[in-house]
Design an enzyme around this catalytic site. Sequence first.
Site, mmCIF file in Angstrom:
data_model
loop_
_atom_site.group_PDB
_atom_site.id
_atom_site.type_symbol
_atom_site.label_atom_id
_atom_site.label_comp_id
_atom_site.label_asym_id
_atom_site.label_seq_id
_atom_site.Cartn_x
_atom_site.Cartn_y
_atom_site.Cartn_z
ATOM 1 N N LYS A 16 -5.500 16.967 -14.596
ATOM 2 C CA LYS A 16 -5.495 18.015 -15.625
ATOM 3 C C LYS A 16 -4.285 17.830 -16.549
ATOM 4 O O LYS A 16 -4.236 16.865 -17.261
ATOM 5 C CB LYS A 16 -5.500 19.398 -14.969
ATOM 6 C CG LYS A 16 -6.540 19.563 -13.849
ATOM 7 C CD LYS A 16 -7.947 19.427 -14.341
ATOM 8 C CE LYS A 16 -8.936 19.585 -13.204
ATOM 9 N NZ LYS A 16 -10.280 19.138 -13.530
ATOM 10 N N ASP B 31 -3.519 25.423 -4.183
ATOM 11 C CA ASP B 31 -3.958 24.596 -5.300
ATOM 12 C C ASP B 31 -3.216 25.104 -6.529
ATOM 13 O O ASP B 31 -3.500 26.171 -7.056
ATOM 14 C CB ASP B 31 -5.479 24.720 -5.473
ATOM 15 C CG ASP B 31 -6.020 23.824 -6.591
ATOM 16 O OD1 ASP B 31 -5.241 23.441 -7.477
ATOM 17 O OD2 ASP B 31 -7.230 23.530 -6.569
ATOM 18 N N ARG C 3 0.810 -1.218 0.000
ATOM 19 C CA ARG C 3 0.000 0.000 0.000
ATOM 20 C C ARG C 3 0.847 1.274 0.000
ATOM 21 O O ARG C 3 0.395 2.324 -0.455
ATOM 22 C CB ARG C 3 -0.980 0.000 1.182
ATOM 23 C CG ARG C 3 -2.069 1.059 1.010
ATOM 24 C CD ARG C 3 -3.154 0.937 2.066
ATOM 25 N NE ARG C 3 -2.570 0.849 3.372
ATOM 26 C CZ ARG C 3 -3.003 0.024 4.338
ATOM 27 N NH1 ARG C 3 -4.025 -0.773 4.128
ATOM 28 N NH2 ARG C 3 -2.400 0.000 5.518
ATOM 29 N N TYR D 158 -11.681 26.558 -5.848
ATOM 30 C CA TYR D 158 -12.456 25.586 -6.636
ATOM 31 C C TYR D 158 -13.691 25.194 -5.808
ATOM 32 O O TYR D 158 -13.576 24.916 -4.605
ATOM 33 C CB TYR D 158 -11.520 24.410 -6.901
ATOM 34 C CG TYR D 158 -12.105 23.177 -7.505
ATOM 35 C CD1 TYR D 158 -12.737 23.218 -8.742
ATOM 36 C CD2 TYR D 158 -11.999 21.951 -6.863
ATOM 37 C CE1 TYR D 158 -13.246 22.065 -9.306
ATOM 38 C CE2 TYR D 158 -12.498 20.792 -7.415
ATOM 39 C CZ TYR D 158 -13.128 20.857 -8.642
ATOM 40 O OH TYR D 158 -13.629 19.711 -9.205
HETATM 41 C C1 LIG Z 1 -8.553 24.244 -9.679
HETATM 42 C C2 LIG Z 1 -8.960 22.813 -9.500
HETATM 43 N N1 LIG Z 1 -8.459 22.137 -8.452
HETATM 44 C C3 LIG Z 1 -8.796 20.852 -8.241
HETATM 45 C C4 LIG Z 1 -9.648 20.180 -9.082
HETATM 46 C C5 LIG Z 1 -10.047 18.786 -8.740
HETATM 47 O O1 LIG Z 1 -9.454 17.824 -9.520
HETATM 48 P P1 LIG Z 1 -10.118 16.397 -9.688
HETATM 49 O O2 LIG Z 1 -11.201 16.547 -10.709
HETATM 50 O O3 LIG Z 1 -9.006 15.507 -10.088
HETATM 51 O O4 LIG Z 1 -10.692 16.001 -8.346
HETATM 52 C C6 LIG Z 1 -10.186 20.845 -10.188
HETATM 53 C C7 LIG Z 1 -11.099 20.156 -11.118
HETATM 54 O O5 LIG Z 1 -11.708 20.749 -11.995
HETATM 55 C C8 LIG Z 1 -9.844 22.215 -10.398
HETATM 56 O O6 LIG Z 1 -10.346 22.911 -11.426
#
Ligand SMILES: Cc1ncc(COP(=O)(O)O)c(C=O)c1O
Length: 401
Positions: free
Chosen positions: A206, A181, A55, A108
């Site tokens: 992404k 982020d 793991r 987000y």
């Molecule tokens: C700025 C941002 N952070 C985090 C995420 C989350 O990523 P995930 O879709 O892999 O959970 C997104 C998804 O659109 C995002 O736009």
Amino acid sequence: MSSSPNLSLSTRLISSHSDGRAARQTAAPVVHRGSTLLLSSASEIYDKSQQTYGRGGLTTHTLLRDMLAKLENAEDVTLYPSGLAAITGALLALTSAGDEVLAVDTVYGPTRRFLDGMLTRLGVTTRYYAPTAGANDIAGLITPKTRVIFMESPGSLTFEIQDVPAIAALARDAGVFTVIDNSYAAGLLFKPLDHGVDVSVQALTKYVCGHSDVFMGCAAATGAAAARLKTAYREVGWMVSPDDAYAAIRGLRTLHTRMTHHAASALAVAKWLTGQPQVRSVLCPALPDDANHTLWARDFSGINGLIGLELQPRFAPQVEAFLDRLSVFGLGYSWGGFESLAINANPQLTQRVCRSKSELGPLIRLHIGLENVDDLIADLDQALGSLNLGSLVTDRDASAA
Ligand SMILES: Cc1ncc(COP(=O)(O)O)c(C=O)c1O
């Protein structure tokens, strides 16, 4: 385990292992799958210096973590099953009941849902600050309860750039962890840890994975924060599949090349859009007139493929018709893949944008993919053209009324 010929066929099949004779090393890494790790002696099971269970990750995971640590200049990287899981995982690791998080108002949407939902239920409160707040404004918000400052720069959907180095410096002085982020930058265009941030989280879903077929996230960290993340990682039991880790490794190899293409096309589209009469503003920090241009130029080495397109307010009723006319752009959430996408990011609908930006009119988020940029511009041109016709009808109707 033995595969002696005296054993039955079923036992021999079950006990079959590769004899370890390697073919030539392949350029691509092995996808190392496995939960059980075979010990060479019974005593190893309590040997803390040995890995005794899968793991914690095998060689594919380790290679990915090493590559991401290089990308973000991090001491350690932890992997999560989505970008959102990386965000929530970092916050869970760093906070305890009674603590407070200061979060930028443009986080987000699902990050806000976690802060206002589960984290609040666990006794950790959140206050939001405007994305335009300077380090001094934020310093004034810090109390003895403040444990984490959570940033996202540029802000989701509205693209405000924060003064991350100044915020990280004040947080460090106050003994507060900083988390960002960093999905927009893909770990490439901005290096938060070099600017004093403790944890840089990104949705590998992404640009790193880059092909719209994998969910994964990571947290790249240093110092005390890295130790907290590592402990939480073991306690909670997050794990990603080695096949997905392989896809992320493959994505990292072409990340620079793809990002260069996304950025060049996004800038070309942004410049073209600024000249269109149906457009009120274009949100793209690389445009010299953008309110965030100076901070962006100081801290970032480029843009990604995201652009905000604000239409003239009178086109608000036609946003969906405009989107439905697009044919090269797909309609859908997410970004960072090879394909161009558009969504209605109207502040009134999304409820996710910063209050200070609520004066924005009808807003569309475009992700500029790797298609030929002339085809993308032609697609936008024909869809904007139809808007124009619609507006003439609307204006005539309005004056007749
Ligand atoms: C700025 C941002 N952070 C985090 C995420 C989350 O990523 P995930 O879709 O892999 O959970 C997104 C998804 O659109 C995002 O736009």
